[in-house]
Structures are given as structure tokens and as C-alpha cells.
Design a protein around this motif. Sequence first.
Motif: not given
Length: 467
Positions: A6-8, A200-201, A206-207
Motif C-alpha cells: 500500500w502507499a499514499a 482517501c487523502r 491509505q489503500w
Amino acid sequence: MKSANWAAVAEPQTACDRSGGDAVTPTVFGNLLAGVLPAAPKVDQPWAVAVSGGADSMALLRLLVEHLGPRRGNVTVLTVDHGLRAAAGDEARQVGIWCRQLDIDHHILRIDGAAPTTGIQAWARTQRYQVMLQFCRDNKIQQLFLGHHRDDQLETLVHRLRRESGPEGLAAMAAAHPRRGVHLIRPLLTVRHLDLIATCRRFGQQWLDDPSNRDRRFQRVRDRLLLAALPGGEADRSALWRFADAMARTRQGMDRQLQDFFTAHGQLHQGAWASVQIAALRQLPPAASGFFLSRLLRALGGAEYPPRTTRLNRLIEQINSSDLPYFTATLSGCVLFVKNDRIVICREWQHAATMHYPDDGRWHRWDNRFEIRVSKGFGSIMCGSLGEIGWGDLRRERQLHELVTALTPLPRQARSAFPIIRKLDDGRVVNHLRGYDGSRSNGGDDRLNIVFRPNGRLLGPDEWIDV
């Protein structure tokens, strides 16, 4: 636990996301929900949400939790582990971690059986819906929320253009759609993928990144790249979306008109077969008759998708030009023939497999058309079509006089496709007739229930018809 991927930012920018996205606000989401829910939700009504962990489904989950506030306990998150990738189990558990942080119930649903060597994505999609709908049916959940968005809608449109779909198929995914007694709710169909990343931000959420979303071996991925490379950019994509939206509005209008047509000139009969007056059907414009027949064929034949336009048009030409007393045709697992002044449409009984079901009190699916539930203590059963040989055997069973009397007037093909239930311990046929009145009431003995639940809406309101 192994490190999940996962990442920003879960995927590199493409030509269609350089401008960034706009986060969905609580007010906007509230309006989106109001536009797709079949009715105002009750205070304690349970909702299920399909969450893979990607940006789209995580944004949907956070928006729902924000919207419900103190009622977030009504939400159950479902994550499906298809067993296709080594990291899938860890990713599903990561979704569970995020759900615990939100104080949300989470269930991991696993797929039994090996995946095919071809058509993997279609298989995974079918299996995913099956296990999620089964969970909802077992837990009396009537709404299942899905994170499909505008970009998904465009990919679906391109896919159906390739399949030569008719007006119904070109309307792409419906925002609210009944399936197996559960309403599939897609509140984000007008929202771009980029906007969901921005959402999401906004939540600091996170996703997960599924690498198969970039695997060019899959047609949907190639369609996504095709849409990203359109010469007109966002203007071309907006035009395609408006076309799909116009087709959806056409579908809604046709649905209302053809519901009235079916009420006046057609009939859905006990045992899930239909008939319609030939003269009235011939008077419909080709587009309307195609829409009408497509709905009937898909529901009565248990097909996942409507028939292709070329085959449907060929059928309409046959109906309009044939010497009707001798007319017969097959399409989408159905047989069509003439009886008196009506065209009869029923399942081809040879294609309905015989299945075994335990007495576990759960709803099970048979032939993608019927729901069967056997109460504990009744004994396991098997269900299959009567068939032509079975009719002769059934008539010799004196204790089944009521069932034989009810089936005798049916056309031979419809009778052969009638669902017959036998107990596994002694092979005895069970009389499951319940006095058909088109209502939701099962009546009589509740130890065995079998209802016609077509794969999607037939015509008009959601159908639930006792057999």
C-alpha cells in the motif's frame, strides 16, 4: 504479517489524472445516496460494503462511515480472497486492521475451488458476487454497497460495445440493481477514480494496490489504457459517459412502458415460464421488442448477461416473419414456441444441472433462477428439472396427485423444465407447490422453500414468486 503493498499514491499518473481530483464532500455523498437507495433506510438497517482495500472501495467505506456517524455499527465490510495471488490473504487482513480502527465489523470470504486457466477475471467476478450475496442472504442484509465509479462505467460501456450489446447493455451498470433478494447499490457511478483518490487523502486513508489492475493480459486493463489515450482526453470520456447515462435513462423509460405491456399482454406462470400475445408483440417497435425479449430470456434462462444484439435481432425477424404455428427457436438457454395465440418462453430443461443441498436453513441458488432453503431436520435434497422421462415416472406416483394435476395443463417444454425436488435419503419426490398467488408469502409448510428469483430485474418491481 508480510508487508502489504500500500502507499499514499497507489498507481502512477496517466494522461487522465494529471489534473488531480476533487474529494467527495459529505453533502455530495448524502445526495448521491439519496438518489440510489430504493427507500429511506431504517435506523437499524444493516448494510454490507464490498471492500478490496483499493482506493475506490476504501473511499466508499470512509464516506459511508462519515455519513452514518454513530450508526456506523450497522455496517459490515466484506473482503473476498480469491486465492489468486500470494499477497491476497495479507491484503484482506490489512483491510480488517483498518476496519477495526474504524470500529467496523469485517469478514473475509474465501473462494472454494481452483481458478480456470482462461477467463480468470470473469470467473473471479462471478465467484465474488456469489459469496458476497450468499453472506447477505444468510445474514438478512438487503443492501450491498459497491465502489464502482465513472471510470468503471466507461470500461463497462467499451466492453459491451465490443459484445454488440443492445440498449440495455449499453446502459452499463445500474446504480441500484436487485440480485438474489439483495439490492446492489453503486452510489459513486458519477464520481471519477481521481476524485476517490482525493477522498482517501481527505481522510488520511491509505489503500492497497492490486498489480492485476495494470496487467495488460486482461481486456479490461487494455480498455482502461484505450480510454486514457483518447485524442480528446477528458472531453471524449465525458461524451462516452453521457452516452451511457442516456442509455440508462432509456432503460428506465422502457422498463416502465414494458411493465405495462407485460401486465396487459403477457403472463409469468407458475414454474418460471412466460407467455405473451403474438399480435401485441409484433406491434412493438424492434427496439422495444428487443428490450422486452432480452429481459425475459435472461431471467427465464438464468443467463448472466443479455443475448447479443445480432442474435436477438435474428429472433425478432423470425417472430415477425415466420409461419407462426410452426415457429420454434432457442436463445440464451430458453426455448420459444407458439401455443394458441401466444409465444411461450421457458428454460431448456437439458441445460439445468441437478444439484444437492443440505438441510442447513440457508438459501442456496439453483440454475441461477431459483432460491432454495431447507430447514434443519428436513433432510438433504436434490433439485433438477423434471425432464421428459421424469413426467411419466411422476404420473405413476399416487401420493403426488396434486403436483401431477397442477403440471398436466402446462406445455410439454415448460413442464419438462419444472423444478423437481427429491429427498436424498429415499429418493422420494417432495410436493413443493404452495398455491401460487404472486406474493412473497410462502404459506403452508416452511420446512422447504423454493422461489423464483431471477438474475436481476425481470420487468418492473423486484420479483419474488413462490413455485
